[in-house]
Design an enzyme around this catalytic site. Structure first.
Site, PDB file in Angstrom:
ATOM      1  N   HIS A 139       2.831  -4.546   0.740  1.00 14.69           N
ATOM      2  CA  HIS A 139       1.964  -4.762  -0.416  1.00 14.69           C
ATOM      3  C   HIS A 139       0.501  -4.484  -0.123  1.00 14.69           C
ATOM      4  CE1 HIS A 139       4.946  -6.706  -3.184  1.00 14.69           C
ATOM      5  NE2 HIS A 139       5.590  -6.835  -2.038  1.00 14.69           N
ATOM      6  N   ASP A 149      -7.896  -2.533  -0.771  1.00 14.85           N
ATOM      7  CA  ASP A 149      -6.810  -3.281  -1.395  1.00 14.85           C
ATOM      8  C   ASP A 149      -5.578  -2.404  -1.522  1.00 14.85           C
ATOM      9  OD1 ASP A 149      -5.813  -5.639  -2.426  1.00 14.85           O
ATOM     10  OD2 ASP A 149      -7.384  -5.844  -3.935  1.00 14.85           O
TER      11      ASP A 149
END
Length: 459
Positions: free
Chosen positions: A154, A361
């Site tokens: 992720h 991110d």
């Protein structure tokens, strides 16, 4: 249909009819609800002799266990969050390596695999999630588990020059080769992984696109995680405070900027506060006409670097408000607590700007949620970091460099001045991307490829 077994670091049972809080939880829950199966992992408890708990909700069995204090310190606080998290987010300066913590990380992965094995059936599909569990498949193979196993990362995957800072990087990355399929958020992440495998360990890209390294054959792919746009739109529309959820009656003419992040150094919060201050200094005509709401729930409060970022933010917020506030205007509202999902979607819908500027991110679902929550007739503007995975899809956002405070300040000014026709065009373009790669597509594409891949015989 074969049963799905999901393994993640944290597991919290979701009751039927209740919305899950995050993208991982929503996606995993929907996948399990369709096929039935097991959701296995740590329940957040720390105890000397942690028992295994099992709870059946519909056709999903939640199997959870606690960790000892030693395991928590070495596996979770230590190697996972003091080594892997900063390095995978390109922050070598904040990382540390401790051999005992790495051994604890491997030990907990071994223990979890041992606890899972008795629960498995021969045709189960196993789906492992995130950086805490990189060695999990190798531990399963050592136990004789031959089920199909997939892994989804992720967070970002760094280039070899950064990854090799981890002393046991070869040993750690070798464990990834025991998965059948490894999924990444972006092509940049996948290429960094492929680069490591071909350069560092002389892995081979086969004719069918699969990889062979350390005697193992496996596949990697890009599966950007998405959201459920219709659900978000409904939550934003039906929130009771949707008209002006962040404003007093006297403030209805003021526009709002909103950011929602975990309290983490990777989110670029200090840089964002400085950019907002620069915006008010360079464009004083916006003073008293705009307010910035930063929601940043506490994260990993027992880790020193997270305590430091909290102190920095409190200092910066106090500085901005002390210098610029008036009796009837507070420019920055810093809220260090969490809010219900339906409230957040209502806040997103009412905000003129979504300010999403992480330094690095994997995806950042807040960016997609902000866009999906907008009123199609009068949408707001997304200001988005180029270093968020979401920037690869949401190309009609105002893309900024989070290290450039003046550039971000100028983007805020442009967003506030943007005409309605342009805002609508940008919104519609982003919504097409969000719908094309929604949460169902992420889940279904990954599981389809995992089921379809046939690897070469393993050693």
């Amino acid at each position: 249909m074969s049963r799905l077994v999901v393994v993640s670091n944290r597991v919290a049972p979701i009751k039927a009819g209740k919305a899950a809080a995050g993208g991982l939880a929503v996606g995993v829950y929907d996948a399990l609800r369709q096929s039935g199966g097991i959701w296995f992992g740590w329940n957040g408890d720390i105890s000397a002799d942690p028992p295994i708990n099992s709870e059946q909700v519909g056709n999903i069995t939640y199997v959870t266990l606690g960790l000892t204090k030693r395991d928590y310190d070495q596996y979770y606080r230590g190697f996972s969050n003091a080594t892997l998290w900063p390095i995978f987010h390109y922050r070598i300066d904040l990382a540390r390596y401790d051999r005992d913590e790495y051994e604890g990380y491997r030990r907990v992965n071994q223990m979890l695999a041992q606890k899972l094995k008795p629960l498995l059936k021969p045709d189960d599909i196993i789906w492992i999630h995130d950086y805490h569990l990189i060695p999990f498949a190798e531990e399963c193979r050592r136990l004789g588990i031959r089920n199909r196993i997939g892994f989804f990362l992720h967070i970002p995957f760094p280039p070899p020059e950064i990854l090799t800072v981890i002393p046991p990087h070869n040993e750690l990355l070798k464990t990834l080769c025991y998965y059948d399929l490894i999924g990444f958020q972006t092509e940049t992440d996948r290429l960094a992984f492929q680069d490591y495998m071909t350069r560092e360990v002389r892995g081979v890209i086969e004719a069918d696109g699969s990889l062979t390294a350390y005697g193992q054959n496996f596949r990697s792919g890009v599966y950007p995680i998405g959201v459920v746009p219709n659900e978000i739109q409904q939550l934003g529309e039906t929130y009771k405070g949707r008209r002006h959820p962040m404003r007093r009656t006297s403030d209805t003419a003021r526009k709002t900027i909103i950011s929602v992040d975990r309290l983490d150094y990777s989110k670029g919060l200090v840089e964002r506060f400085k950019a907002y201050e620069a915006f008010l200094d360079r464009f004083p005509e916006h003073r008293r006409n705009v307010e910035f709401f930063q929601i940043a729930p506490t994260s990993r409060s027992d880790v020193r670097t997270y305590q430091s970022i909290r102190r920095q933010l409190e200092s910066e917020a106090g500085h901005i408000n002390g210098r610029l506030s008036d009796l009837d205007w507070t420019p920055l509202h810093y809220l260090n607590k969490s809010h219900e999902r339906r409230i957040l979607m209502g806040l997103f819908r009412s905000a003129s700007i979504g300010f999403v500027t992480p330094l690095r991110d994997g995806m950042n679902l807040v960016a997609k949620e902000y866009v999906a929550a907008q009123n199609p007739e009068d949408p707001g503007v997304l200001v988005l970091s180029r270093f968020a995975g979401a920037a690869r899809e949401l190309t009609s956002a105002l893309i900024v460099n989070p290290y450039d405070c003046i550039g971000m300040a100028e983007a805020l000014d442009r967003a506030l001045r943007m005409p309605l026709a342009e805002r609508r065009d940008r919104y519609e373009h982003m919504m097409r991307a969000i719908r094309a790669a929604d949460l169902s597509a992420w889940r279904d594409n990954f599981l389809r490829d995992l089921r379809a891949f046939v690897s070469q015989p393993r050693e």
